[in-house]
Structure formats: structure tokens, C-alpha cells
Design a protein around this motif. Structure first.
Motif, PDB file in Angstrom:
ATOM      1  N   THR A  18       0.680  -1.291   0.049  1.00 20.47           N
ATOM      2  CA  THR A  18      -0.088   0.035   0.091  1.00 20.47           C
ATOM      3  C   THR A  18       0.804   1.348  -0.174  1.00 20.47           C
ATOM      4  N   VAL A  19       0.398   2.069  -0.603  1.00 19.01           N
ATOM      5  CA  VAL A  19       1.315   3.365  -0.994  1.00 19.01           C
ATOM      6  C   VAL A  19       0.664   4.575  -0.769  1.00 19.01           C
ATOM      7  N   SER A  20       1.088   5.541  -0.008  1.00 18.69           N
ATOM      8  CA  SER A  20       0.682   6.902   0.382  1.00 18.69           C
ATOM      9  C   SER A  20       1.556   7.947  -0.417  1.00 18.69           C
ATOM     10  N   VAL A  21       1.146   8.814  -1.280  1.00 15.15           N
ATOM     11  CA  VAL A  21       1.992   9.787  -1.953  1.00 15.15           C
ATOM     12  C   VAL A  21       1.685  11.152  -1.377  1.00 15.15           C
ATOM     13  N   LEU A  22       2.678  11.776  -0.640  1.00 16.11           N
ATOM     14  CA  LEU A  22       2.531  12.961  -0.098  1.00 16.11           C
ATOM     15  C   LEU A  22       3.067  13.944  -1.068  1.00 16.11           C
ATOM     16  N   VAL A  23       2.302  15.231  -1.132  1.00 22.64           N
ATOM     17  CA  VAL A  23       2.704  16.326  -2.032  1.00 22.64           C
ATOM     18  C   VAL A  23       2.606  17.598  -1.136  1.00 22.64           C
ATOM     19  N   PRO A  24       3.721  18.051  -0.717  1.00 18.59           N
ATOM     20  CA  PRO A  24       3.799  19.387   0.353  1.00 18.59           C
ATOM     21  C   PRO A  24       3.575  20.445  -0.574  1.00 18.59           C
ATOM     22  N   MET A  25       2.738  21.347  -0.202  1.00 11.50           N
ATOM     23  CA  MET A  25       2.467  22.499  -1.131  1.00 11.50           C
ATOM     24  C   MET A  25       2.329  23.688  -0.266  1.00 11.50           C
ATOM     25  N   HIS A  26       2.890  24.768  -0.572  1.00 12.04           N
ATOM     26  CA  HIS A  26       2.668  26.077   0.068  1.00 12.04           C
ATOM     27  C   HIS A  26       2.582  27.320  -1.220  1.00 12.04           C
ATOM     28  N   ASN A  27       1.145  27.928  -1.349  1.00 10.98           N
ATOM     29  CA  ASN A  27       1.149  28.751  -2.335  1.00 10.98           C
ATOM     30  C   ASN A  27       1.567  28.116  -3.390  1.00 10.98           C
ATOM     31  N   GLU A  28       0.865  27.130  -4.236  1.00  9.83           N
ATOM     32  CA  GLU A  28       1.144  26.457  -5.150  1.00  9.83           C
ATOM     33  C   GLU A  28       0.092  26.474  -6.266  1.00  9.83           C
ATOM     34  N   GLU A  29      -0.600  27.430  -6.212  1.00  8.37           N
ATOM     35  CA  GLU A  29      -1.811  27.559  -7.119  1.00  8.37           C
ATOM     36  C   GLU A  29      -1.118  27.405  -8.720  1.00  8.37           C
ATOM     37  N   LYS A  30      -0.228  27.916  -9.095  1.00  5.28           N
ATOM     38  CA  LYS A  30       0.575  27.614 -10.363  1.00  5.28           C
ATOM     39  C   LYS A  30       0.752  26.333 -10.822  1.00  5.28           C
ATOM     40  N   VAL A  31       1.105  25.466  -9.751  1.00  4.09           N
ATOM     41  CA  VAL A  31       1.488  24.083 -10.419  1.00  4.09           C
ATOM     42  C   VAL A  31       0.336  23.043  -9.662  1.00  4.09           C
ATOM     43  N   ALA A  32      -0.366  23.198  -8.638  1.00  9.17           N
ATOM     44  CA  ALA A  32      -1.181  22.206  -7.871  1.00  9.17           C
ATOM     45  C   ALA A  32      -2.036  21.375  -8.876  1.00  9.17           C
ATOM     46  N   SER A  33      -2.718  21.900  -9.824  1.00 12.33           N
ATOM     47  CA  SER A  33      -3.765  20.989 -10.592  1.00 12.33           C
ATOM     48  C   SER A  33      -2.737  20.187 -11.584  1.00 12.33           C
ATOM     49  N   ASN A  34      -1.622  20.555 -11.863  1.00 14.64           N
ATOM     50  CA  ASN A  34      -0.681  19.760 -12.895  1.00 14.64           C
ATOM     51  C   ASN A  34      -0.400  18.341 -12.192  1.00 14.64           C
ATOM     52  N   ILE A  35       0.139  18.330 -10.946  1.00 16.43           N
ATOM     53  CA  ILE A  35       0.712  17.329 -10.472  1.00 16.43           C
ATOM     54  C   ILE A  35      -0.431  16.576  -9.722  1.00 16.43           C
ATOM     55  N   LEU A  36      -1.655  16.885  -9.358  1.00 16.97           N
ATOM     56  CA  LEU A  36      -2.737  16.257  -8.974  1.00 16.97           C
ATOM     57  C   LEU A  36      -3.542  15.537 -10.209  1.00 16.97           C
ATOM     58  N   SER A  37      -3.663  16.172 -11.083  1.00 19.08           N
ATOM     59  CA  SER A  37      -4.157  15.567 -12.575  1.00 19.08           C
ATOM     60  C   SER A  37      -3.161  14.389 -12.756  1.00 19.08           C
ATOM     61  N   LEU A  38      -1.859  14.398 -12.704  1.00 21.33           N
ATOM     62  CA  LEU A  38      -1.098  13.360 -13.159  1.00 21.33           C
ATOM     63  C   LEU A  38      -1.025  12.079 -12.121  1.00 21.33           C
ATOM     64  N   LEU A  39      -1.142  12.555 -10.969  1.00 17.07           N
ATOM     65  CA  LEU A  39      -1.071  11.340  -9.988  1.00 17.07           C
ATOM     66  C   LEU A  39      -2.322  10.594  -9.886  1.00 17.07           C
ATOM     67  N   SER A  40      -3.629  11.609 -10.312  1.00 19.72           N
ATOM     68  CA  SER A  40      -4.997  10.578 -10.434  1.00 19.72           C
ATOM     69  C   SER A  40      -5.053   9.654 -11.737  1.00 19.72           C
ATOM     70  N   PHE A 107       6.366  13.806  -3.727  1.00 20.23           N
ATOM     71  CA  PHE A 107       6.671  14.420  -5.021  1.00 20.23           C
ATOM     72  C   PHE A 107       6.570  16.161  -4.527  1.00 20.23           C
ATOM     73  N   ASP A 108       7.467  16.759  -4.933  1.00 19.32           N
ATOM     74  CA  ASP A 108       7.382  18.377  -4.605  1.00 19.32           C
ATOM     75  C   ASP A 108       6.123  18.691  -5.912  1.00 19.32           C
ATOM     76  N   ALA A 109       5.403  19.909  -5.485  1.00 20.25           N
ATOM     77  CA  ALA A 109       4.402  20.477  -5.999  1.00 20.25           C
ATOM     78  C   ALA A 109       4.709  20.603  -7.414  1.00 20.25           C
ATOM     79  N   ASP A 110       5.925  21.224  -7.870  1.00 20.78           N
ATOM     80  CA  ASP A 110       6.174  21.429  -9.203  1.00 20.78           C
ATOM     81  C   ASP A 110       6.478  20.222 -10.201  1.00 20.78           C
ATOM     82  N   TYR A 111       6.556  18.924  -9.589  1.00 24.52           N
ATOM     83  CA  TYR A 111       6.879  17.841 -10.327  1.00 24.52           C
ATOM     84  C   TYR A 111       5.827  17.389 -11.412  1.00 24.52           C
ATOM     85  N   LEU A 112       6.185  16.620 -12.437  1.00 21.73           N
ATOM     86  CA  LEU A 112       5.200  15.975 -13.308  1.00 21.73           C
ATOM     87  C   LEU A 112       5.539  14.468 -13.374  1.00 21.73           C
ATOM     88  N   PRO A 113       4.885  13.633 -12.624  1.00 18.46           N
ATOM     89  CA  PRO A 113       5.226  12.369 -12.549  1.00 18.46           C
ATOM     90  C   PRO A 113       4.680  11.697 -13.666  1.00 18.46           C
TER      91      PRO A 113
END
Length: 389
Positions: A18-40, A107-113
Motif C-alpha cells: 500500500t502506498v501513500s503519496v505526499l505532496v507538500p504545498m505552500h502557495n502552489e496555485e501555479k502548479v497544484a492542478s498539474n501534479i494532482l491531475s497526473l497522480l490521479s 513529490f514536490d508540487a512542481d513535479y510532473l510524475p
């Protein structure tokens, strides 16, 4: 040209952890949707998978973006932090308390997995001696300007040659804090992340090794990042790394020497790795001392010439070793034309020496003052909202 040590990415097993993916975010509106979309869109079994975006005191639209994804995907479980200490280690500690996975990936918030990277990283933990795993980071904006091109070259050498060779030789490949993961129970049993250390990844690397576990380097598990596009941003980032890394050096130097779990060569390599952010400070200190002695008239250039010949030759090779490493990495990656930028790395050498030395001095002051509250300096993002090509 030697045989490369492979990681566990080719294991075929339907009994995945079982895996938990943690994505630390602080004021990441520029990139948040990118990484969450890819992780989904990951191909990992959803019944063994959860994503925990950590909204750490954000003041922009990061919270709204996270909540919108949480409504659409039940495996996305937000953690909103508006109390307590801000910073990546503190956010990770809170997330570990609610994470359900045996394995935690970060994964950091600006990453594209890519969609297969979760499995490629998680399968390494089929080996019970693996405490952490590290993938490879590649700049997505490498062609933006001279700085990003130079950082791309550094990444080539750092991952294709440095990390891979440490792994090949059974030395100390380093967990890098993102595009990697660790066993959740080990971190919790050893007290979680130290919230006053700015290099939580380096600290975790050494904690694993002195506890008898190993770090796997998964060169094929590639993930895209946004490299700094501004020299001031890069300077703050390097200074923070130096400060945090030297904090770890003060804490683990003698632990590495005394560890019964490390071989002689692992200890030797581990100590050199701990001191890597000390070298620029010593070089600048030596240069400063030389200038003082020169203007005081206390240097005789003839008498010590033979004594200095050997260390000068050694230093000449040692200081240029990174250039060889980067050139080889660039050739392996098929970036032969970019090798022409290698002379510009001499400027980087001076630039890094200054800011790494400042970070080292900050670490010294932290140690002297016993400073407990350390401000986390977030790296500025440059990507346009929604841009993830």
C-alpha cells in the motif's frame, strides 16, 4: 563503460505494498492542478493507493484546487494545515500520522510524475533491506535560459554518473527528498522528521544507513521538475541546501564512523558526502588567508614550490572532476551539443562557493545559538497556471 547495477523495477508481482503519496504545498496555485491531475492517472491499484496533498498555510487558491480534486477522486485526501509550524518537515510529520500506506512516496508540487512511476518506486520495497528509494529528476524547462541549461547539465552528471556510480559500488546513493520514498514505520519509529533541519532528505539517508537499511537508486524512474529560472532564486535554494546539509553533518559525522552496519568504504564515502558543502567554505577561507599573507609580504613563492606541486596537481584534478562527471552524463543522455556550455560552469563554481559558504556559516550559527525555529524558504515557481506540456 562498466556494467550498471539495476534496481528492482522489473519485478512482476501482484502483491504490491500500500502506498501513500505526499505532496507538500505552500502557495502552489501555479502548479497544484498539474501534479494532482497526473497522480490521479497513475496505473497503481487504486485500492492500495492514496494521495495526500499537504496544504501548508497557503494564502492563494491552493486549498480550492486541492478540494476540487478531492471531490472528483476519493483516493485524494487533503491535509489542510493552518496551525503549528510551517515547513516541509512539519507538514510531512502531520501527514505521516494520517497516512495509511506501508510505503510513503513524496513529490514536490512542481513535479510532473509519469503514470508508471509510483509502481517503479514502490516495487523496490519487496526487498526487506530497502529503507528508501530515489528516482531521477529531469528539468522540464531546460531550454528556458542559460541558468536552466546549466542546471540540466548538473542534473545529468549528478544522476547519470554520481548517483548511479555510488549505487554500482555499493556506497551511499542519496535519497533526495522528492521522486522517492521510504518505509513509513521506520521513519515513525525513529521519531519522524526533524522539523529544525532544512535537509530532511539527507538526514533520512543517513538515518537509514546507520540503522542497517539501504537506499536504492532507480535511474529509470524519471520525473520532470521545474528548475529555477532566476539566479536569486537559485542562490536562496543552494544556501538552504548548504545550511541543512551541514546541520546533518554535525549530527551524523560520528554516528557514521561508529555504525556497525556500514563497511569501511561506505563510511569513507559517507563522510565525504557529509562534507561536500564544507569544501567551498574551506576553499574561500584558504583564498582569503593567502591574500592576507601576500599583502603582508609573508609569502615566499620560490621555497615552497616543490612542496606545493603535488597538492596543486591533486587540487587541479579534484576541482575539475565535476566537469568530467557532467560531460560523461551529458554524453550518456545524448546532449553532446550542450557539452559546449561546460566552460560556463566555472562561473557556477564561484557562484556556488559564495552561497554554499553563507549556508555553512548559517549552520554554524544555528549550532552555536541552539536555534530551534528555522524559517523554511520556499522555492519560487515560474510556470504559467495550467501549463504542463
Amino acid at each position: 563503460m562498466g556494467k550498471q547495477k539495476i534496481f528492482y523495477g522489473d519485478i512482476i508481482d501482484d502483491q504490491l505494498p500500500t502506498v501513500s503519496v505526499l505532496v507538500p504545498m505552500h502557495n502552489e496555485e501555479k502548479v497544484a492542478s498539474n501534479i494532482l491531475s497526473l497522480l490521479s492517472k497513475t496505473d497503481y491499484p487504486k485500492n492500495k493507493y492514496e494521495v495526500i496533498p499537504i496544504n501548508d498555510h497557503s494564502e492563494d487558491k491552493t486549498k480550492e484546487i486541492i478540494d476540487e480534486f478531492a471531490k472528483r477522486y476519493d483516493f485524494i485526501k487533503p491535509l489542510h494545515r493552518y496551525g503549528g509550524k510551517r515547513g516541509k518537515p512539519a507538514g510531512l510529520n502531520d501527514a505521516l500520522k494520517i497516512a495509511q500506506g506501508e510505503i510513503v512516496l513524496i513529490f514536490d508540487a512542481d513535479y510532473l510524475p509519469p503514470k508508471g512511476i509510483v509502481r517503479e518506486l514502490a516495487v523496490n520495497f519487496k526487498d526487506p533491506l530497502v529503507g528508501a528509494v530515489m528516482g531521477r529528476v529531469i528539468p522540464v524547462n531546460a531550454d528556458k535560459n542559460l541558468l536552466t541549461k546549466l542546471l540540466d547539465l548538473e542534473r545529468c552528471g549528478g544522476y547519470q554518473v554520481n548517483q548511479q556510480s555510488r549505487y554500482n559500488l555499493n556506497l551511499i546513493p542519496q535519497y533526495g527528498g522528492t521522486v522517492g520514498g521510504f518505509r513509513r514505520d521506520i521513519v515513525l519509529e525513529t521519531g519522524g522528521f526533524n522539523e529544525n533541519v532544512l535537509a530532511e532528505d539527507t538526514e533520512l539517508t543517513y538515518r537509514m544507513y546507520v540503522s542497517g537499511y539501504k537506499v536504492v537508486y532507480a535511474n529509470r524512474a524519471e520525473c520532470w521538475e521545474e528548475a529555477p529560472e532566476n539566479w536569486n532564486v537559485r542562490a536562496r535554494q543552494v544556501k538552504r541546501w548548504s545550511r541543512g546539509h551541514n546541520q546533518v553533518m554535525f549530527k551524523y559525522f560520528f554516528k557514521v564512523l561508529k555504525s556497525p552496519h556500514l563497511t569501511f568504504f561506505q563510511k569513507f564515502d559517507g563522510l565525504l558526502l557529509l562534507m561536500v558543502y564544507l569544501i567551498p567554505f574551506l576553499l574561500l577561507l584558504g583564498l582569503f588567508d593567502f591574500l592576507i599573507l601576500f599583502f603582508l609580504g609573508d609569502i615566499n613563492f620560490i621555497a615552497p614550490v616543490y612542496v606545493m606541486l603535488v597538492p596543486l596537481l591533486f587540487s587541479g584534478f579534484g576541482n575539475f572532476a565535476p566537469f568530467y562527471e557532467i560531460a560523461v552524463g551529458a554524453v550518456i543522455d545524448g546532449l553532446e551539443k550542450r557539452v559546449r556550455l561546460l566552460p560556463f560552469l566555472i562561473f557556477n563554481f564561484v557562484f556556488y562557493s559564495i552561497y554554499i559558504s553563507l549556508g555553512f556559516w548559517q549552520a554554524i550559527l544555528d549550532s552555536i545559538k541552539g536555534k530551534k525555529e528555522i524559517h523554511w524558504d520556499k522555492t519560487e515557481r515560474f510556470r504559467d497556471k495550467g501549463a504542463a506540456d
